[in-house]
Write a protein that holds these residues in place. Structure first.
Motif, PDB file in Angstrom:
ATOM      1  N   ALA A  16       0.856  -1.186   0.000  1.00 27.65           N
ATOM      2  CA  ALA A  16       0.000   0.000   0.000  1.00 27.65           C
ATOM      3  C   ALA A  16       0.894   1.238   0.000  1.00 27.65           C
ATOM      4  O   ALA A  16       1.639   1.486   0.953  1.00 27.65           O
ATOM      5  CB  ALA A  16      -0.916  -0.013   1.216  1.00 27.65           C
ATOM      6  N   ALA A  17       0.826   2.027  -1.104  1.00 19.08           N
ATOM      7  CA  ALA A  17       1.793   3.110  -1.298  1.00 19.08           C
ATOM      8  C   ALA A  17       1.260   4.480  -0.914  1.00 19.08           C
ATOM      9  O   ALA A  17       1.978   5.288  -0.312  1.00 19.08           O
ATOM     10  CB  ALA A  17       2.251   3.122  -2.760  1.00 19.08           C
ATOM     11  N   ARG A  18       0.019   4.767  -1.277  1.00 18.53           N
ATOM     12  CA  ARG A  18      -0.513   6.099  -0.997  1.00 18.53           C
ATOM     13  C   ARG A  18      -2.033   6.053  -0.916  1.00 18.53           C
ATOM     14  O   ARG A  18      -2.672   5.161  -1.471  1.00 18.53           O
ATOM     15  CB  ARG A  18      -0.056   7.091  -2.071  1.00 18.53           C
ATOM     16  N   GLU A  19      -2.547   7.028  -0.215  1.00 13.96           N
ATOM     17  CA  GLU A  19      -3.985   7.066   0.064  1.00 13.96           C
ATOM     18  C   GLU A  19      -4.658   8.083  -0.847  1.00 13.96           C
ATOM     19  O   GLU A  19      -4.044   9.052  -1.293  1.00 13.96           O
ATOM     20  CB  GLU A  19      -4.193   7.442   1.535  1.00 13.96           C
ATOM     21  N   ILE A  24      -6.935   3.101  -1.421  1.00 14.30           N
ATOM     22  CA  ILE A  24      -5.479   3.024  -1.339  1.00 14.30           C
ATOM     23  C   ILE A  24      -4.921   2.628  -2.702  1.00 14.30           C
ATOM     24  O   ILE A  24      -5.466   1.732  -3.361  1.00 14.30           O
ATOM     25  CB  ILE A  24      -5.051   1.971  -0.291  1.00 14.30           C
ATOM     26  N   ASP A  27       1.430  -0.160  -4.922  1.00 12.44           N
ATOM     27  CA  ASP A  27       2.636   0.092  -5.707  1.00 12.44           C
ATOM     28  C   ASP A  27       2.803  -0.972  -6.795  1.00 12.44           C
ATOM     29  O   ASP A  27       2.924  -2.161  -6.503  1.00 12.44           O
ATOM     30  CB  ASP A  27       3.844   0.091  -4.761  1.00 12.44           C
ATOM     31  N   LYS A  49      -3.661   0.443   5.632  1.00 14.13           N
ATOM     32  CA  LYS A  49      -2.958   1.714   5.787  1.00 14.13           C
ATOM     33  C   LYS A  49      -1.661   1.684   4.991  1.00 14.13           C
ATOM     34  O   LYS A  49      -1.162   0.618   4.612  1.00 14.13           O
ATOM     35  CB  LYS A  49      -2.690   2.016   7.259  1.00 14.13           C
ATOM     36  N   ILE A  50      -1.127   2.858   4.724  1.00 11.87           N
ATOM     37  CA  ILE A  50       0.110   2.973   3.946  1.00 11.87           C
ATOM     38  C   ILE A  50       1.216   2.167   4.624  1.00 11.87           C
ATOM     39  O   ILE A  50       1.393   2.221   5.839  1.00 11.87           O
ATOM     40  CB  ILE A  50       0.525   4.451   3.813  1.00 11.87           C
TER      41      ILE A  50
END
Length: 285
Positions: A16-19, A24, A27, A49-50
């Motif tokens: 998970a790279a960014r919200e 989400i 990557d 979560k990131i």
């Protein structure tokens, strides 16, 4: 994982790279954020979560864009289960494996032609392109999962789902995990894979497998066949039935053999429910 290795109908682990507002982004491993794959809030089965590594099922959304879901198949590669047909296409059908989308089954992996709503024995496998697919060719898997029949005797009733049909007959995997074979001569009607049937055990083999029949025992079948013929005569008074009829005619009309047809006629004559005439048989007044 490089983006060229990411393809629909696969299960992968991604970071998970960014919200964003909708969920989400995962990557894609290219260094280019435009390649990242969205895991929408609606496709999350638990909060993400990131920095989390999540296992996801990849599929193409209606815009043909690669999308992720945490709803992955409920069975592993090589496992079998009873799965529902949920959609069809010109190339095959799709089975519900518990993932976000149905898993494809090509015509070459079918036994018969299952329709939407049918529930069939099938397995999950990976095709040559590395994508998940399903197959109804599960005889080897069922053999390994089966067990020898216990406390079953000739005349016992056994219930199960048909998983294979050949020229010799049909194969059932019973609720008790017994393998049951029904010879073609003991099949009075057309069957299809995925159908649930109750059969009468005719033979218990030394290896614990069973032979069975979908035909009633003669003394019982005679009565039901007679009822079927009498009903037909009442509903079709202009059609003459004769003991000279060809076996194929009898099979088409009543789905019974000529011998069974004659036994049923004899029963009706004995009960004075029909009479024999020069043209054939008629219902007694």
């Amino acid at each position: 994982m490089k983006t060229e290795n990411l393809k629909p109908m696969t299960v992968v682990k991604m970071l998970a790279a960014r919200e964003c507002e909708f969920g989400i982004f995962l990557d894609a491993g290219t260094g280019n954020t435009s390649d990242d794959i969205l895991l929408h809030k609606n496709q999350q089965t638990a909060p993400v979560k990131i920095g989390d590594t999540v296992e996801v099922f990849l599929y193409l959304n209606p815009q043909r864009k690669l999308t992720a879901s945490m709803r992955t198949p409920k069975l592993n590669i090589g496992q079998i289960a009873m799965l529902e047909v949920i959609n069809t296409s010109k190339d095959g059908v799709f089975l519900d494996c518990g993932a976000e989308r149905g898993i494809f089954m090509p015509f070459a992996e079918m036994v018969g032609r299952p329709q939407v709503g049918d529930i069939v024995w099938a397995k999950l496998y990976t095709d040559k392109s590395g994508r998940l697919a399903t197959s109804m060719k599960v005889a080897d898997e069922i053999r390994r999962a089966s067990k020898p029949a216990e406390n079953v005797h000739r005349g016992s009733r056994i219930k199960g789902k048909i998983y294979n049909i050949t020229e010799a007959g049909a194969f059932i995997f019973s609720e008790e995990k017994f393998i049951v074979f029904i010879p073609q001569k003991d099949i009075p009607r057309k069957l299809k894979c995925g159908e649930t049937v109750t059969a009468r055990v005719t033979f218990v083999r030394d290896d614990g497998r069973l032979d069975a029949s979908l035909r009633e025992q003669k003394e019982y079948a005679q009565h039901s066949d007679a009822d079927k013929i009498l009903k037909f005569m009442r509903e079709n008074p202009t059609i003459n039935l004769s003991d000279k009829m060809q076996p194929r005619q009898i099979e088409n009309l009543f789905h019974i053999s000529k011998a069974a047809f004659k036994r049923a006629l004899g029963h009706l004559l004995k009960k004075n429910l029909i009479q024999k005439t020069a043209q054939g048989f008629k219902i007694s007044c």
